[in-house]
Design a protein around this motif. Sequence first.
Motif, PDB file in Angstrom:
ATOM      1  N   PHE A   4     122.536   3.469  88.989  1.00 43.78           N
ATOM      2  CA  PHE A   4     121.193   2.907  88.896  1.00 43.78           C
ATOM      3  C   PHE A   4     121.201   1.468  88.380  1.00 43.78           C
ATOM      4  CE2 PHE A   4     120.162   7.498  88.781  1.00 43.78           C
ATOM      5  CZ  PHE A   4     119.398   7.520  89.926  1.00 43.78           C
ATOM      6  N   ARG A   8     119.307  -1.540  90.211  1.00 45.75           N
ATOM      7  CA  ARG A   8     118.237  -2.255  89.523  1.00 45.75           C
ATOM      8  C   ARG A   8     118.271  -3.757  89.795  1.00 45.75           C
ATOM      9  NH1 ARG A   8     115.841   0.993  86.185  1.00 45.75           N
ATOM     10  NH2 ARG A   8     117.640   2.296  85.901  1.00 45.75           N
ATOM     11  N   PHE A  15     109.792   1.019  91.614  1.00 48.59           N
ATOM     12  CA  PHE A  15     110.796   2.072  91.488  1.00 48.59           C
ATOM     13  C   PHE A  15     112.086   1.711  92.217  1.00 48.59           C
ATOM     14  CE2 PHE A  15     106.639   4.315  91.375  1.00 48.59           C
ATOM     15  CZ  PHE A  15     106.668   4.597  90.007  1.00 48.59           C
ATOM     16  N   GLU A  16     113.196   2.231  91.670  1.00 50.32           N
ATOM     17  CA  GLU A  16     114.513   1.954  92.248  1.00 50.32           C
ATOM     18  C   GLU A  16     114.943   3.017  93.243  1.00 50.32           C
ATOM     19  OE1 GLU A  16     115.882  -0.808  91.360  1.00 50.32           O
ATOM     20  OE2 GLU A  16     114.403  -1.239  89.818  1.00 50.32           O
ATOM     21  N   THR A  17     114.541   4.242  92.979  1.00 50.81           N
ATOM     22  CA  THR A  17     114.957   5.340  93.848  1.00 50.81           C
ATOM     23  C   THR A  17     113.795   6.313  94.030  1.00 50.81           C
ATOM     24  OG1 THR A  17     115.643   6.714  91.989  1.00 50.81           O
ATOM     25  CG2 THR A  17     117.338   5.264  92.938  1.00 50.81           C
ATOM     26  N   ASN A  19     113.956   9.488  93.459  1.00 51.02           N
ATOM     27  CA  ASN A  19     113.893  10.374  92.292  1.00 51.02           C
ATOM     28  C   ASN A  19     113.224   9.708  91.093  1.00 51.02           C
ATOM     29  OD1 ASN A  19     115.318  13.194  92.418  1.00 51.02           O
ATOM     30  ND2 ASN A  19     116.309  11.844  93.899  1.00 51.02           N
ATOM     31  N   GLU A  20     113.426   8.409  90.970  1.00 52.65           N
ATOM     32  CA  GLU A  20     112.764   7.705  89.876  1.00 52.65           C
ATOM     33  C   GLU A  20     111.246   7.716  90.089  1.00 52.65           C
ATOM     34  OE1 GLU A  20     112.474   3.352  87.940  1.00 52.65           O
ATOM     35  OE2 GLU A  20     114.393   3.810  88.913  1.00 52.65           O
ATOM     36  N   ALA A  24     108.577   9.493  87.626  1.00 52.48           N
ATOM     37  CA  ALA A  24     107.506   8.735  86.969  1.00 52.48           C
ATOM     38  C   ALA A  24     106.143   9.358  87.288  1.00 52.48           C
ATOM     39  CB  ALA A  24     107.542   7.283  87.429  1.00 52.48           C
ATOM     40  N   GLU A 158     121.267   6.325  96.873  1.00 58.20           N
ATOM     41  CA  GLU A 158     120.698   7.655  96.700  1.00 58.20           C
ATOM     42  C   GLU A 158     120.641   8.314  98.093  1.00 58.20           C
ATOM     43  OE1 GLU A 158     116.434   7.700  96.248  1.00 58.20           O
ATOM     44  OE2 GLU A 158     116.536   9.138  94.620  1.00 58.20           O
TER      45      GLU A 158
END
Length: 304
Positions: A4, A8, A15-17, A19-20, A24, A158
């Motif tokens: 990550f 970033r 958001f980066e992914t 899942n992130e 959130a 990802e």
Amino acid sequence: MPDFELLRKTSAGPFETVNEALGARAGKREPALSFEFFPPRNQEEAADQLWRTFDALMEVSPDFVSVTYGAGGSNRETSLAIVERMAKEIMTIGHLTCVGGSRASTAETISRFEDAGVHSILALRGDAPKDSPRALVDGELKSALELVHLVRQTSNLEVGVAAFPEVHPESPHMQHDSMVLEMKQSAGASYAMTQLFFTVEAYTDLVASAKMAGATLPIIPGLMPVGNAAKVVRMAEMSGATIPVELLGKLENASEAEARVIGMDYSIKLARDLIDAGAPGLHIFSMNFSKAALEVARGAGLCR
Ligand SMILES: Cc1cc2nc3c(=O)[nH]c(=O)nc-3n(C[C@H](O)[C@H](O)[C@H](O)COP(=O)(O)OP(=O)(O)OC[C@H]3O[C@@H](n4cnc5c(N)ncnc54)[C@H](O)[C@@H]3O)c2cc1C
């Protein structure tokens, strides 16, 4: 898990992914919102339509978007150009198919996706293209599972995979699909997105079956707004999704304008029911048009 820190450094959007984003949103007890686009064939008009739609959908602050990929890589360059442009504004998933591909050529495409700013790959097998019917037999990579392994081995991206609420057409039953989903999760896939479907039960049955098999990754429902009934009926036939008899009857007996109202009411109710059933987000198939996609997103209370 992806690196990550490395991701970033290069991302656009909050958001980066995936899942992130899901994490959130879950923290705020709200589902994520995302849209799917496809690379138009080279006519200028279709490209304008895509970018108008993208701009309109960005207005409602989706969490991420995705771009489809032609099986066999026929539209690889267009797909890459689109994800590169979108990824500058928002976290973008690149769909990638492996049917007919070699490990080396597919690894090169993965690296190009990474260079284009994509943070997440939806790893798919794809179906044999019409002009290459032996692709499934002759290609080096035979399944999405092998592609999941390849993405994890060769990149920091990802990985997501496909899931099928009405069972994949080549699969004997849902338990088989669920076992395959668990294998993809064990290989490093961290979310799934579904094929289109039309009842909330199809989704909840899939999630329950996946859990029984140990596939606990978030499964994001893919939702096709029933804006243009004739088009959606065709898409459903192609993907093997069943349109409920009652809905089909109403659509068939309605004028075009009435059918749109019936279809959109149905889609908005399905979106709300999916959220009530605990879906972590909604991935709306825009078909490169914004009106119906926005109506569903708004109707489901997902525009922020
Ligand atoms: C959300 C979503 C997005 C999509 N986007 C695209 C796109 O951009 N471009 C495109 O061309 N297509 C796309 N597709 C369609 C997809 O490529 C087809 O549905 C394809 O037939 C299956 O892809 P898959 O990744 O599920 O394949 P796989 O996971 O390889 O599965 C194919 C079949 O083989 C079986 N199987 C797989 N691995 C094993 C194993 N190890 N042991 C036993 N059985 C196994 C599965 O149960 C299934 O029946 C998408 C589908 C979805 C749901």
